[in-house]
Design a protein around this motif. Sequence first.
Motif, mmCIF file in Angstrom:
data_model
loop_
_atom_site.group_PDB
_atom_site.id
_atom_site.type_symbol
_atom_site.label_atom_id
_atom_site.label_comp_id
_atom_site.label_asym_id
_atom_site.label_seq_id
_atom_site.Cartn_x
_atom_site.Cartn_y
_atom_site.Cartn_z
ATOM 1 N N LEU A 28 -60.475 -35.045 73.819
ATOM 2 C CA LEU A 28 -60.926 -34.896 72.437
ATOM 3 C C LEU A 28 -59.993 -35.605 71.459
ATOM 4 O O LEU A 28 -60.453 -36.200 70.466
ATOM 5 C CB LEU A 28 -61.054 -33.412 72.082
ATOM 6 C CG LEU A 28 -62.160 -32.657 72.844
ATOM 7 C CD1 LEU A 28 -62.134 -31.171 72.507
ATOM 8 C CD2 LEU A 28 -63.534 -33.251 72.540
ATOM 9 N N ASN A 29 -58.699 -35.589 71.729
ATOM 10 C CA ASN A 29 -57.757 -36.339 70.888
ATOM 11 C C ASN A 29 -58.004 -37.837 71.010
ATOM 12 O O ASN A 29 -57.951 -38.578 70.017
ATOM 13 C CB ASN A 29 -56.314 -36.007 71.280
ATOM 14 C CG ASN A 29 -55.904 -34.616 70.854
ATOM 15 O OD1 ASN A 29 -56.417 -34.075 69.882
ATOM 16 N ND2 ASN A 29 -54.981 -34.009 71.581
ATOM 17 N N TRP A 30 -58.279 -38.288 72.232
ATOM 18 C CA TRP A 30 -58.605 -39.707 72.448
ATOM 19 C C TRP A 30 -59.899 -40.082 71.728
ATOM 20 O O TRP A 30 -60.007 -41.159 71.134
ATOM 21 C CB TRP A 30 -58.741 -39.977 73.947
ATOM 22 C CG TRP A 30 -59.229 -41.347 74.285
ATOM 23 C CD1 TRP A 30 -58.481 -42.490 74.419
ATOM 24 C CD2 TRP A 30 -60.587 -41.748 74.517
ATOM 25 N NE1 TRP A 30 -59.281 -43.561 74.721
ATOM 26 C CE2 TRP A 30 -60.583 -43.137 74.787
ATOM 27 C CE3 TRP A 30 -61.803 -41.071 74.528
ATOM 28 C CZ2 TRP A 30 -61.741 -43.850 75.073
ATOM 29 C CZ3 TRP A 30 -62.971 -41.778 74.791
ATOM 30 C CH2 TRP A 30 -62.924 -43.144 75.066
ATOM 31 N N LEU A 31 -60.884 -39.187 71.764
ATOM 32 C CA LEU A 31 -62.162 -39.456 71.106
ATOM 33 C C LEU A 31 -61.994 -39.558 69.594
ATOM 34 O O LEU A 31 -62.593 -40.435 68.944
ATOM 35 C CB LEU A 31 -63.161 -38.349 71.460
ATOM 36 C CG LEU A 31 -64.593 -38.515 70.960
ATOM 37 C CD1 LEU A 31 -65.212 -39.809 71.471
ATOM 38 C CD2 LEU A 31 -65.446 -37.318 71.379
ATOM 39 N N LEU A 32 -61.174 -38.689 69.022
ATOM 40 C CA LEU A 32 -60.890 -38.770 67.586
ATOM 41 C C LEU A 32 -60.254 -40.112 67.231
ATOM 42 O O LEU A 32 -60.658 -40.781 66.262
ATOM 43 C CB LEU A 32 -59.956 -37.629 67.175
ATOM 44 C CG LEU A 32 -60.551 -36.227 67.111
ATOM 45 C CD1 LEU A 32 -59.442 -35.198 66.991
ATOM 46 C CD2 LEU A 32 -61.514 -36.117 65.928
ATOM 47 N N ASN A 64 -63.979 -26.103 67.958
ATOM 48 C CA ASN A 64 -63.845 -25.947 66.506
ATOM 49 C C ASN A 64 -62.762 -26.859 65.938
ATOM 50 O O ASN A 64 -62.924 -27.436 64.850
ATOM 51 C CB ASN A 64 -63.532 -24.486 66.170
ATOM 52 C CG ASN A 64 -64.704 -23.566 66.459
ATOM 53 O OD1 ASN A 64 -65.863 -23.971 66.348
ATOM 54 N ND2 ASN A 64 -64.417 -22.331 66.847
ATOM 55 N N ARG A 65 -61.656 -27.001 66.665
ATOM 56 C CA ARG A 65 -60.584 -27.877 66.209
ATOM 57 C C ARG A 65 -61.043 -29.328 66.143
ATOM 58 O O ARG A 65 -60.708 -30.068 65.212
ATOM 59 C CB ARG A 65 -59.370 -27.746 67.129
ATOM 60 C CG ARG A 65 -58.116 -28.457 66.598
ATOM 61 C CD ARG A 65 -56.974 -28.380 67.592
ATOM 62 N NE ARG A 65 -56.765 -27.010 68.051
ATOM 63 C CZ ARG A 65 -56.660 -26.664 69.318
ATOM 64 N NH1 ARG A 65 -56.741 -27.584 70.265
ATOM 65 N NH2 ARG A 65 -56.455 -25.408 69.637
ATOM 66 N N PHE A 66 -61.845 -29.731 67.117
ATOM 67 C CA PHE A 66 -62.362 -31.105 67.109
ATOM 68 C C PHE A 66 -63.240 -31.345 65.886
ATOM 69 O O PHE A 66 -63.124 -32.383 65.216
ATOM 70 C CB PHE A 66 -63.158 -31.372 68.388
ATOM 71 C CG PHE A 66 -63.816 -32.722 68.415
ATOM 72 C CD1 PHE A 66 -63.078 -33.864 68.709
ATOM 73 C CD2 PHE A 66 -65.169 -32.864 68.140
ATOM 74 C CE1 PHE A 66 -63.675 -35.107 68.724
ATOM 75 C CE2 PHE A 66 -65.778 -34.100 68.160
ATOM 76 C CZ PHE A 66 -65.032 -35.228 68.450
ATOM 77 N N VAL A 67 -64.109 -30.389 65.582
ATOM 78 C CA VAL A 67 -64.992 -30.531 64.418
ATOM 79 C C VAL A 67 -64.166 -30.684 63.137
ATOM 80 O O VAL A 67 -64.449 -31.546 62.293
ATOM 81 C CB VAL A 67 -65.938 -29.322 64.315
ATOM 82 C CG1 VAL A 67 -66.701 -29.356 62.985
ATOM 83 C CG2 VAL A 67 -66.917 -29.308 65.474
ATOM 84 N N VAL A 68 -63.138 -29.865 62.998
ATOM 85 C CA VAL A 68 -62.300 -29.929 61.801
ATOM 86 C C VAL A 68 -61.549 -31.257 61.728
ATOM 87 O O VAL A 68 -61.527 -31.926 60.690
ATOM 88 C CB VAL A 68 -61.310 -28.746 61.779
ATOM 89 C CG1 VAL A 68 -60.293 -28.923 60.647
ATOM 90 C CG2 VAL A 68 -62.055 -27.431 61.611
ATOM 91 N N GLN A 72 -61.365 -36.165 59.216
ATOM 92 C CA GLN A 72 -60.445 -37.223 58.786
ATOM 93 C C GLN A 72 -60.998 -38.618 59.061
ATOM 94 O O GLN A 72 -60.547 -39.594 58.473
ATOM 95 C CB GLN A 72 -59.107 -37.059 59.510
ATOM 96 C CG GLN A 72 -58.461 -35.689 59.316
ATOM 97 C CD GLN A 72 -57.297 -35.485 60.265
ATOM 98 O OE1 GLN A 72 -56.783 -36.431 60.862
ATOM 99 N NE2 GLN A 72 -56.853 -34.228 60.401
ATOM 100 N N THR A 73 -61.968 -38.712 59.957
ATOM 101 C CA THR A 73 -62.496 -40.026 60.352
ATOM 102 C C THR A 73 -63.681 -40.468 59.502
ATOM 103 O O THR A 73 -64.076 -41.631 59.560
ATOM 104 C CB THR A 73 -62.933 -40.008 61.820
ATOM 105 O OG1 THR A 73 -64.111 -39.196 61.960
ATOM 106 C CG2 THR A 73 -61.837 -39.455 62.721
ATOM 107 N N GLY A 74 -64.281 -39.549 58.745
ATOM 108 C CA GLY A 74 -65.473 -39.884 57.973
ATOM 109 C C GLY A 74 -66.709 -40.000 58.841
ATOM 110 O O GLY A 74 -67.722 -40.574 58.428
ATOM 111 N N CYS A 75 -66.663 -39.441 60.034
ATOM 112 C CA CYS A 75 -67.721 -39.588 61.029
ATOM 113 C C CYS A 75 -68.611 -38.349 61.057
ATOM 114 O O CYS A 75 -68.138 -37.224 60.942
ATOM 115 C CB CYS A 75 -67.059 -39.817 62.397
ATOM 116 S SG CYS A 75 -68.191 -40.140 63.733
#
Length: 399
Positions: A28-32, A64-68, A72-75
């Motif tokens: 998920l960090n890589w995806l962000l 939930n953390r990923f959604v939040v 920051q990405t505007g995605c």
Amino acid sequence: MRIIHTSDWHLGQNFYSKSRAAEHDAFLNWLLKTAQEQQVDAIIVAGDIFDTGSPPSYARELYNRFVVNLQQTGCQLVVLAGNHDSVAMLNESKDILAWLKTTVVAAAGATPFLLPLRDGSPGAVFCPVPFLRPRDIVTSQAGLSGQQKQRQLLTAITDYYQQQYEAACALRGDRPLPIIASGHLTTVGASKSDAVREIYIGTLDAFPAQHFPPVEYIALGHIHRPQKIGGQTHIRYCGSPIALSFDETGRRKCVNLVTFENGALAEVTELEVPVTQPLAVIKGDLASIESQLEQWRHAPSQPPVWLDIEIVSEDYLGNIQRKIQQMTAELPVEVLLVRRSREQRERIMAGEQRETLSELKVEEVFARRLALEELDAAQQTRLEGLFRETLYSLEERDL
């Protein structure tokens, strides 16, 4: 318009008693980071966000953390339910997540909507098709044969996609916007893995690709191996981001970066997901296994390699496990699974040896019991259908 198509995260998976939390967190960090670097407008998760209908708390926290953090990405984020997901559980946070540029579609009935570009202008029209449970789209009728039920469900799914497409065309109007559809199902010709649970059990085994509407891209989930369907560039499974069974070991995992220009599909690029937990499968007799284990003698101790060992031996499984435990005691590996070779298991089925129930899937137990009966083809087909429907009902009850 640029989207990332991903699916089958299976957050909260228990893998032979091992948690996948660290791997999922890394993914998920890589995806962000990837969404930011690629300036992606939307991420589409085509089902099976969670591994069970009641995921552990840490899995919900990851979600939930990923959604939040994605804010920051505007995605934009679109989450579609799969057959492993609970409709009720996903809907719990649906309204809250809508304020965080996240659209959750947990069941049939949602209508097409616009996917915006990062600047807020319309970028595409999206047909949100999650896992379609037969009870949501088919009216049950008594007395139908298995073949009639299959045709009924095929027609219902085809009609559902056609209605979505017609509504999307109306929403698009004269604007040069691509239409994107999703799906969480098995299609004809898709290559599966051991971790894929059959869906549409007892009715429809696979959906023909030619029954999809003529949209610009179809983002599919459920199959864990990335692949095009029918050789068509625009109908794709992206696969799971991590190996969810040992037979997926060594296979490249990816997400699809999909680019549209002037309302048409321009390019699909498979972005490889980094591996953070090594898995390995080794096969042979005890001497061969001991020799193969030496490759990890000087390997890094963290993370230890998770092993599936397929053994050729006449010993009882318990004795084999003790011997392998001695072989691996000082190696940076963890043996998660020890099993006999397929050939031996087939001989066991014929009564040549003994085996433990832990080596078998419930489907294999049923198949072996059925093989002992003297049934004609029609009786066997009926019993197989009833068994699959029973499994499906039990899985539905757990969601």
